[in-house]
Design an enzyme around this catalytic site. Structure first.
Site, PDB file in Angstrom:
ATOM      1  N   TYR A   1      93.165  -0.054  27.292  1.00  0.00           N
ATOM      2  CA  TYR A   1      91.616   0.257  27.422  1.00  0.00           C
ATOM      3  C   TYR A   1      90.775   0.143  25.920  1.00  0.00           C
ATOM      4  O   TYR A   1      91.743   0.532  25.200  1.00  0.00           O
ATOM      5  CB  TYR A   1      91.509   1.989  27.471  1.00  0.00           C
ATOM      6  CG  TYR A   1      90.242   2.180  28.451  1.00  0.00           C
ATOM      7  CD1 TYR A   1      89.945   1.865  29.536  1.00  0.00           C
ATOM      8  CD2 TYR A   1      89.072   1.914  27.874  1.00  0.00           C
ATOM      9  CE1 TYR A   1      89.291   2.360  30.498  1.00  0.00           C
ATOM     10  CE2 TYR A   1      87.936   2.103  28.511  1.00  0.00           C
ATOM     11  CZ  TYR A   1      88.007   2.044  29.512  1.00  0.00           C
ATOM     12  OH  TYR A   1      86.307   2.471  30.073  1.00  0.00           O
TER      13      TYR A   1
ATOM     14  N   GLU B   1      85.027   7.294  27.143  1.00  0.00           N
ATOM     15  CA  GLU B   1      85.286   6.032  27.387  1.00  0.00           C
ATOM     16  C   GLU B   1      87.160   6.488  27.138  1.00  0.00           C
ATOM     17  O   GLU B   1      87.568   6.226  27.890  1.00  0.00           O
ATOM     18  CB  GLU B   1      85.273   5.153  26.912  1.00  0.00           C
ATOM     19  CG  GLU B   1      85.055   3.551  28.260  1.00  0.00           C
ATOM     20  CD  GLU B   1      84.390   2.641  28.021  1.00  0.00           C
ATOM     21  OE1 GLU B   1      84.999   1.714  28.136  1.00  0.00           O
ATOM     22  OE2 GLU B   1      83.930   2.456  26.584  1.00  0.00           O
TER      23      GLU B   1
ATOM     24  N   LYS C   1      89.961 -12.776  32.457  1.00  0.00           N
ATOM     25  CA  LYS C   1      89.887 -11.042  32.517  1.00  0.00           C
ATOM     26  C   LYS C   1      89.541 -10.746  33.852  1.00  0.00           C
ATOM     27  O   LYS C   1      88.530 -11.231  34.785  1.00  0.00           O
ATOM     28  CB  LYS C   1      88.820 -10.901  31.456  1.00  0.00           C
ATOM     29  CG  LYS C   1      88.626  -9.712  31.532  1.00  0.00           C
ATOM     30  CD  LYS C   1      87.213  -9.144  30.965  1.00  0.00           C
ATOM     31  CE  LYS C   1      87.907  -7.587  31.386  1.00  0.00           C
ATOM     32  NZ  LYS C   1      88.247  -6.490  31.225  1.00  0.00           N
TER      33      LYS C   1
HETATM   34  P1  ATP Z   1      92.150  -7.784  31.085  1.00  0.00           P
HETATM   35  O1  ATP Z   1      90.605  -7.625  30.000  1.00  0.00           O
HETATM   36  O2  ATP Z   1      91.952  -9.226  30.404  1.00  0.00           O
HETATM   37  O3  ATP Z   1      90.989  -8.115  32.210  1.00  0.00           O
HETATM   38  P2  ATP Z   1      93.187  -5.802  30.648  1.00  0.00           P
HETATM   39  O4  ATP Z   1      93.377  -5.004  32.444  1.00  0.00           O
HETATM   40  O5  ATP Z   1      94.811  -5.038  30.460  1.00  0.00           O
HETATM   41  O6  ATP Z   1      93.326  -6.792  30.734  1.00  0.00           O
HETATM   42  P3  ATP Z   1      91.031  -3.805  31.538  1.00  0.00           P
HETATM   43  O7  ATP Z   1      91.109  -4.731  33.083  1.00  0.00           O
HETATM   44  O8  ATP Z   1      89.177  -3.688  30.869  1.00  0.00           O
HETATM   45  O9  ATP Z   1      92.197  -4.561  30.728  1.00  0.00           O
HETATM   46  O10 ATP Z   1      90.759  -2.361  31.484  1.00  0.00           O
HETATM   47  C1  ATP Z   1      91.451  -1.210  30.856  1.00  0.00           C
HETATM   48  C2  ATP Z   1      92.720  -0.820  30.497  1.00  0.00           C
HETATM   49  O11 ATP Z   1      93.865   0.120  31.615  1.00  0.00           O
HETATM   50  C3  ATP Z   1      94.334  -1.986  30.968  1.00  0.00           C
HETATM   51  O12 ATP Z   1      94.279  -2.335  29.823  1.00  0.00           O
HETATM   52  C4  ATP Z   1      95.628  -0.990  31.979  1.00  0.00           C
HETATM   53  O13 ATP Z   1      95.956   0.026  30.383  1.00  0.00           O
HETATM   54  C5  ATP Z   1      94.399  -0.241  32.740  1.00  0.00           C
HETATM   55  N1  ATP Z   1      94.896  -0.835  33.832  1.00  0.00           N
HETATM   56  C6  ATP Z   1      93.518  -1.470  34.282  1.00  0.00           C
HETATM   57  N2  ATP Z   1      94.293  -1.723  35.705  1.00  0.00           N
HETATM   58  C7  ATP Z   1      94.763  -0.720  35.663  1.00  0.00           C
HETATM   59  C8  ATP Z   1      95.232  -1.444  36.810  1.00  0.00           C
HETATM   60  N3  ATP Z   1      95.306  -2.189  38.671  1.00  0.00           N
HETATM   61  N4  ATP Z   1      97.245  -0.934  37.288  1.00  0.00           N
HETATM   62  C9  ATP Z   1      97.357   0.050  36.018  1.00  0.00           C
HETATM   63  N5  ATP Z   1      96.550   0.425  34.745  1.00  0.00           N
HETATM   64  C10 ATP Z   1      95.326  -0.466  34.921  1.00  0.00           C
HETATM   65 MG    MG Z   2      90.519  -5.445  29.090  1.00  0.00          MG
HETATM   66 MG    MG Z   3      88.292  -4.695  29.676  1.00  0.00          MG
HETATM   67 MG    MG Z   4      91.248  -6.131  33.649  1.00  0.00          MG
END
Ligand code: ATP
Ligand code: MG
Ligand code: MG
Ligand code: MG
Length: 511
Positions: free
Chosen positions: A347, A381, A442
């Site tokens: 996060y 957050e 992303k």
């Molecule tokens: P990106 O930002 O490139 O998509 P990410 O998916 O790791 O990378 P976010 O989409 O910003 O990051 O989501 C924030 C965080 O919430 C993730 O890094 C992860 O730890 C958690 N998270 C997001 N989606 C899921 C999911 N479907 N299942 C479990 N954890 C999740």
């Molecule tokens: Mg992310």
């Molecule tokens: Mg994000």
């Molecule tokens: Mg993501």
């Protein structure tokens, strides 16, 4: 010092007072046992209720006329210990902060890299401190003769039996919606209150960097890799198997890869999806590559939306966008039964790196970073209460103080490069992850789980016109906040659809 599964305390309510008085009954969303402590100092008494999972005494420290309670944990213990005389009798994070207070007074809080909220009583002073990011929210209700503070708003809402003290305004600390006298302690701040008058002096202990550093590609990627690795290590030291909530996006995959590399032991990963949308295939690629014990949880969309009251109850946030990010994680944590876990997330990486910025222009990118870093405070957050409602502890390596300072300050051309978002992070992780993961575009958690679209659909089905959907979401979140935080209702008896119908009806009236 080892890192246990959970910090000694994950929340507190404190009452510092001159005369007699009673602390309000403790009300927390955070799950855990409650332990009451009373420290009688020369001129004031500090009463505290700690939320804990077995070692509450480790969250309290007392020396001479100073008492301190700490919810959360520190990540730069080793370097902090070098500031104390050798042979200092310091075992817990609370003792470490107390010892530093003895040397540096409130400037001690400028030294800490951690995820915590702290309250200290000394002389006639009460110090209330947040970590650099305010990642453990902290609230206060200061009045002449008595200062209250708690890690959740709901613990400070006066019960009808209790006459609320006339609150004192606190400069630079925002007021909480509909809870008179209660203020949120800003991120990276110590409030120095006089218990006799309830007046506060504010000191900032951290601010987001405004300058940008020029680095070569090699230098920048090495710095990101090293700093993030240290942040992950500080959060996984100890014998417990960490759990990474994994989407298969670069942010969480990077954390999982570093955790796997560091712990050399078992690593658990967990993904959530709904019947509308999931990222299961992408997460599986990463879990397979790292050899983690991987689990998937599917939450029906109706259940997901039904848990909106839990997301608001836990985060105490009224920002509808933030609630959409936090809702799928709330549902995931609530579905994670069993013993308390130490959870690492990816996060927050998108804030300093402008991961949401889907175009090539650098001025716009840096404007987004500067704006987001200037406005994150108070959104909650990063709150640990989200997983705390199920008894788990969550921590976010990208918002480690050192990682954040580095990522924010990199010049924009390292964040967006060769047409790629989050270039420096992807490059730093490229040796540890499959290429398809490194190159994966992303996708926000609110998108990957279908949360934004299903919440919109719910409102439109209730008759909210397309153009009003975002405003209606904001009204729904406020409506729910008033029920579960201000009125203190159990989220189990608050219904998302009722709130939606109410808001839809109200919007129709004002057409
Ligand atoms: P990106 O930002 O490139 O998509 P990410 O998916 O790791 O990378 P976010 O989409 O910003 O990051 O989501 C924030 C965080 O919430 C993730 O890094 C992860 O730890 C958690 N998270 C997001 N989606 C899921 C999911 N479907 N299942 C479990 N954890 C999740
Ligand atoms: Mg992310
Ligand atoms: Mg994000
Ligand atoms: Mg993501």
């Amino acid at each position: 010092m080892m890192t246990p599964t959970l910090p000694a305390a994950t929340g507190f309510l404190v009452s510092a007072r001159q005369g007699v008085g009673r602390a309000p009954g403790p009300v927390f969303a955070t799950m855990g046992a409650h332990e009451s402590v009373a420290e009688a100092l020369r001129t004031q008494t500090l009463d505290a209720v700690l939320v804990h999972s077995g070692s509450a005494e480790d969250a309290v420290a007392r020396f001479g006329d100073t008492a301190l309670v700490l919810a959360g944990e520190l990540y730069n213990r080793e370097e902090l210990l070098t500031l104390l005389p050798s042979g200092s009798d310091v075992r817990t994070d609370a003792q470490l902060v107390l010892a530093l207070l003895g040397v540096y007074d409130l400037h001690a809080f400028r030294l800490l890299n951690g995820r915590f909220a702290a309250a200290a009583a000394l002389g006639n002073r009460v110090l209330l401190a947040t970590d650099h990011a305010g990642s453990v929210p902290l609230y206060t209700l200061p009045a002449p003769g008595r200062v209250l503070a708690a890690t959740e708003i709901k613990a400070l809402v006066p019960s009808t039996a209790d006459t609320p003290p006339a609150g004192r305004p606190v400069a630079d600390a925002p007021r909480v919606r509909r809870v008179p006298g209660v203020h949120q302690v800003p991120a990276g701040t110590v409030l120095d209150l006089d218990v006799r008058t309830g007046t506060a002096v504010t000191s900032r202990t951290w601010a987001p960097p405004l300058s940008r550093r020029v680095m070569s590609e090699a230098e920048a990627t090495a710095a990101v890799r090293t700093t993030l690795e240290r942040a992950v290590r500080a959060r996984t030291a100890g014998g417990t198997t960490p759990l990474v909530v994994l989407s298969g996006g670069i942010d969480s995959s990077g954390v999982a890869a570093l955790a796997a590399a560091h712990t050399h032991g078992p690593l658990d990963t967990l993904s959530m999806g709904t019947e509308t949308a999931d990222e299961f295939a992408e997460a599986r690629v990463v879990a397979g590559h790292l050899g983690s014990a991987h689990r998937e949880i599917t939450v029906p969309t109706a259940d997901l939306l039904g848990q909106l009251p839990y997301a608001v109850w836990a985060s105490e946030s009224v920002d509808p966008d933030i609630i959409e990010y936090l809702l799928p994680l709330t549902a995931l944590y609530r579905a994670l039964d069993g013993p308390p876990r130490r959870i690492l997330t990816g996060y927050g990486a998108d804030i300093p790196l402008a991961g949401m910025h889907r175009e090539d222009r650098l001025p716009q990118l840096d404007t987004a970073v500067a704006y987001d870093m200037a406005t994150f405070d108070g959104l909650n957050e990063m709150t640990p209460v989200l997983s705390g409602i199920q008894g788990h502890w969550s921590t976010h390596p990208y918002w480690d103080r050192d990682v954040l300072d580095l990522l924010v300050s990199l010049e924009a051309g390292l964040k967006r490069r060769y047409g790629r978002d989050k270039w420096v992070l992807r490059e730093a992780m490229s040796a540890l992850l499959p290429q398809e993961t490194v190159n994966r575009p992303k996708l926000g958690v609110h998108e990957g789980s279908g949360t934004t679209s299903s919440f919109s659909l719910l409102l439109m089905d209730a008759g909210v016109p397309d153009a009003d959907v975002h405003r209606a979401k904001s009204l729904v979140v406020r409506e729910i906040f008033d029920r579960v935080v201000v009125e203190g209702l159990d989220p189990a008896v608050v219904s998302t659809t009722d709130a939606v119908d109410q808001v839809a009806a109200r919007l129709k009236e004002t057409e």
